[in-house]
Design a protein around this motif. Structure first.
Motif, PDB file in Angstrom:
ATOM      1  N   GLY A   1       3.074 -10.164  -4.556  1.00  0.00           N
ATOM      2  CA  GLY A   1       3.141 -10.035  -3.092  1.00  0.00           C
ATOM      3  C   GLY A   1       2.053 -10.753  -2.335  1.00  0.00           C
ATOM      4  O   GLY A   1       1.810 -10.421  -1.171  1.00  0.00           O
ATOM      5  N   TYR A   2       1.391 -11.712  -2.956  1.00  0.00           N
ATOM      6  CA  TYR A   2       0.282 -12.382  -2.267  1.00  0.00           C
ATOM      7  C   TYR A   2       0.545 -13.879  -2.096  1.00  0.00           C
ATOM      8  O   TYR A   2      -0.366 -14.701  -2.148  1.00  0.00           O
TER       9      TYR A   2
ATOM     10  N   LYS B   1       0.438  -6.753  -7.090  1.00  0.00           N
ATOM     11  CA  LYS B   1      -0.396  -7.765  -7.759  1.00  0.00           C
ATOM     12  C   LYS B   1       0.398  -8.367  -8.928  1.00  0.00           C
ATOM     13  O   LYS B   1       1.285  -7.701  -9.475  1.00  0.00           O
TER      14      LYS B   1
ATOM     15  N   ARG C   1      -6.920   7.136   2.098  1.00  0.00           N
ATOM     16  CA  ARG C   1      -5.716   7.160   2.930  1.00  0.00           C
ATOM     17  C   ARG C   1      -5.841   8.145   4.088  1.00  0.00           C
ATOM     18  O   ARG C   1      -4.911   8.307   4.867  1.00  0.00           O
TER      19      ARG C   1
ATOM     20  N   ARG D   1       4.368  -4.527   6.634  1.00  0.00           N
ATOM     21  CA  ARG D   1       4.599  -5.890   6.161  1.00  0.00           C
ATOM     22  C   ARG D   1       6.007  -6.043   5.554  1.00  0.00           C
ATOM     23  O   ARG D   1       6.722  -6.984   5.845  1.00  0.00           O
TER      24      ARG D   1
ATOM     25  N   LEU E   1       5.555  -4.599  -0.361  1.00  0.00           N
ATOM     26  CA  LEU E   1       4.406  -5.253   0.280  1.00  0.00           C
ATOM     27  C   LEU E   1       3.583  -4.268   1.093  1.00  0.00           C
ATOM     28  O   LEU E   1       2.635  -4.665   1.764  1.00  0.00           O
TER      29      LEU E   1
ATOM     30  N   GLY F   1       4.379   1.133  -2.433  1.00  0.00           N
ATOM     31  CA  GLY F   1       3.552   1.021  -3.637  1.00  0.00           C
ATOM     32  C   GLY F   1       4.272   1.459  -4.915  1.00  0.00           C
ATOM     33  O   GLY F   1       3.624   1.825  -5.899  1.00  0.00           O
TER      34      GLY F   1
HETATM   35  N1  UDP Z   1       0.751  -5.624  -1.188  1.00  0.00           N
HETATM   36  C1  UDP Z   1       1.295  -6.893  -1.406  1.00  0.00           C
HETATM   37  N2  UDP Z   1       0.917  -7.905  -0.574  1.00  0.00           N
HETATM   38  C2  UDP Z   1       0.055  -7.734   0.457  1.00  0.00           C
HETATM   39  C3  UDP Z   1      -0.463  -6.426   0.670  1.00  0.00           C
HETATM   40  C4  UDP Z   1      -0.079  -5.386  -0.163  1.00  0.00           C
HETATM   41  O1  UDP Z   1       2.078  -7.086  -2.323  1.00  0.00           O
HETATM   42  O2  UDP Z   1      -0.224  -8.714   1.157  1.00  0.00           O
HETATM   43  C5  UDP Z   1       1.175  -4.541  -2.084  1.00  0.00           C
HETATM   44  C6  UDP Z   1       0.029  -3.814  -2.787  1.00  0.00           C
HETATM   45  O3  UDP Z   1      -0.391  -4.559  -3.917  1.00  0.00           O
HETATM   46  C7  UDP Z   1       0.733  -2.518  -3.148  1.00  0.00           C
HETATM   47  C8  UDP Z   1       1.696  -2.300  -1.985  1.00  0.00           C
HETATM   48  O4  UDP Z   1       1.802  -3.559  -1.327  1.00  0.00           O
HETATM   49  O5  UDP Z   1       1.479  -2.701  -4.317  1.00  0.00           O
HETATM   50  C9  UDP Z   1       1.193  -1.302  -0.931  1.00  0.00           C
HETATM   51  O6  UDP Z   1       1.132  -0.062  -1.467  1.00  0.00           O
HETATM   52  P1  UDP Z   1       0.934   1.231  -0.520  1.00  0.00           P
HETATM   53  O7  UDP Z   1       0.856   2.390  -1.432  1.00  0.00           O
HETATM   54  O8  UDP Z   1      -0.168   1.001   0.475  1.00  0.00           O
HETATM   55  O9  UDP Z   1       2.292   1.185   0.275  1.00  0.00           O
HETATM   56  P2  UDP Z   1       2.975   2.323   1.136  1.00  0.00           P
HETATM   57  O10 UDP Z   1       4.091   2.801   0.272  1.00  0.00           O
HETATM   58  O11 UDP Z   1       1.972   3.386   1.435  1.00  0.00           O
HETATM   59  O12 UDP Z   1       3.433   1.553   2.331  1.00  0.00           O
END
Ligand code: UDP
Length: 259
Positions: A145-146, A119, A231, A175, A171, A198
């Motif tokens: 990331g949006y 965000k 999760r 993604r 992301l 994340g």
């Molecule tokens: N996120 C983003 N854009 C999107 C969807 C998710 O930037 O369209 C970011 C979200 O804000 C978070 C990260 O991706 O910061 C996902 O974190 P998560 O812990 O789910 O990732 P993981 O390490 O488990 O893949």
């Protein structure tokens, strides 16, 4: 078949058909220095049991992992699976720990870094915290990331114009891996591009990482499960992963005995 170019390879093991490099934190950092001295963008992605199960169901993610230059063993499950298959030269390299290590290296050797993902308030705060933690670190730019997909050419132009040598993409999976594979060829100045999930949120303390003792005991997955029950559906992949790895190991032992 290994899809990577000839240069800069590390020994790779397949966990249930999904690659993981036989890496440790120190060999990973050594490779990162080689990548920085190279002439093309190299992709660093992380794997763990959750991602192995996801990649077995998502061919695009599996292809992205195969095409990455370095697949770090982020989860203890993939380390144990590789050790069960006889590999000793592998240890956990959590992506969330590699990223700060790379920032330390970037500060020391003056490589500008770009943060993309999370965000808006998170990515800005993460950049500020990293600069405080690693004096001299040059943040070439940030982008939340949006962003709409139509604006990707603008983002690529901004990353290239920023002079960034390292790019962290947070992301979430798959993604970020798909984004990295799709845009790697148009990243002109970036040499190391790491998918960090994340990690920007974790740097800002949302959600908190597991206490040090749990991290040392390789129980970070349990901490995440208890503190983020949402999760659960993702972690339901873990027992299936363990059963498949054991079946695989037993069938290998059986085959070896018959020979
Ligand atoms: N996120 C983003 N854009 C999107 C969807 C998710 O930037 O369209 C970011 C979200 O804000 C978070 C990260 O991706 O910061 C996902 O974190 P998560 O812990 O789910 O990732 P993981 O390490 O488990 O893949």
């Amino acid at each position: 078949m290994d899809d990577r170019g000839d240069a800069l390879k590390m020994k790779r093991h397949d966990v249930l058909g999904v690659p993981v490099d036989l890496a440790t934190m120190s060999t990973t950092l050594h490779r990162a220095r080689e990548m920085l001295a190279g002439d093309r963008p190299c992709l660093v992605v992380a794997t763990n049991p959750e991602k192995v199960v996801a990649a077995r169901r998502n061919p695009e993610l599996a292809r992205a992992l195969r095409e990455a230059d370095l697949v770090i063993p982020d989860g203890i499950g993939v380390v144990l699976a590789a050790r069960l298959a006889g590999h000793r030269d592998i240890a956990r390299v959590p992506g969330s720990e590699l990223m700060p290590e790379l920032c330390a290296l970037a500060a020391e050797d003056r490589h500008p870094v770009f943060l993309y993902g999370a965000k808006p308030e998170i990515v800005t705060k993460a950049a500020r915290l990293l600069q405080q933690r690693y004096p001299g670190l040059e943040i070439a730019g940030t982008q939340h990331g949006y962003l709409e997909s139509e604006r990707m050419p603008e983002l690529i132009e901004a990353i290239n114009a920023s002079g960034a040598r390292m790019l962290f993409v947070g992301l979430g999976s798959p993604r970020q891996e798909l984004w990295m594979v799709r845009y790697r060829d148009v990243l002109t100045g970036v040499r190391v591009c790491q998918g960090v999930g994340g990690t920007f949120d974790a740097l800002c303390g949302h959600p908190r990482r597991a206490p040090a003792l749990m991290r040392r005991m390789n129980l970070e997955w349990l901490y995440r499960l208890v503190t983020q029950p949402s999760r659960l559906h993702r972690q339901s992949a873990l027992p299936l992963f363990a059963v498949r790895v054991l079946q695989d190991a037993l069938s290998r032992t059986g085959r070896a005995r018959r020979l």
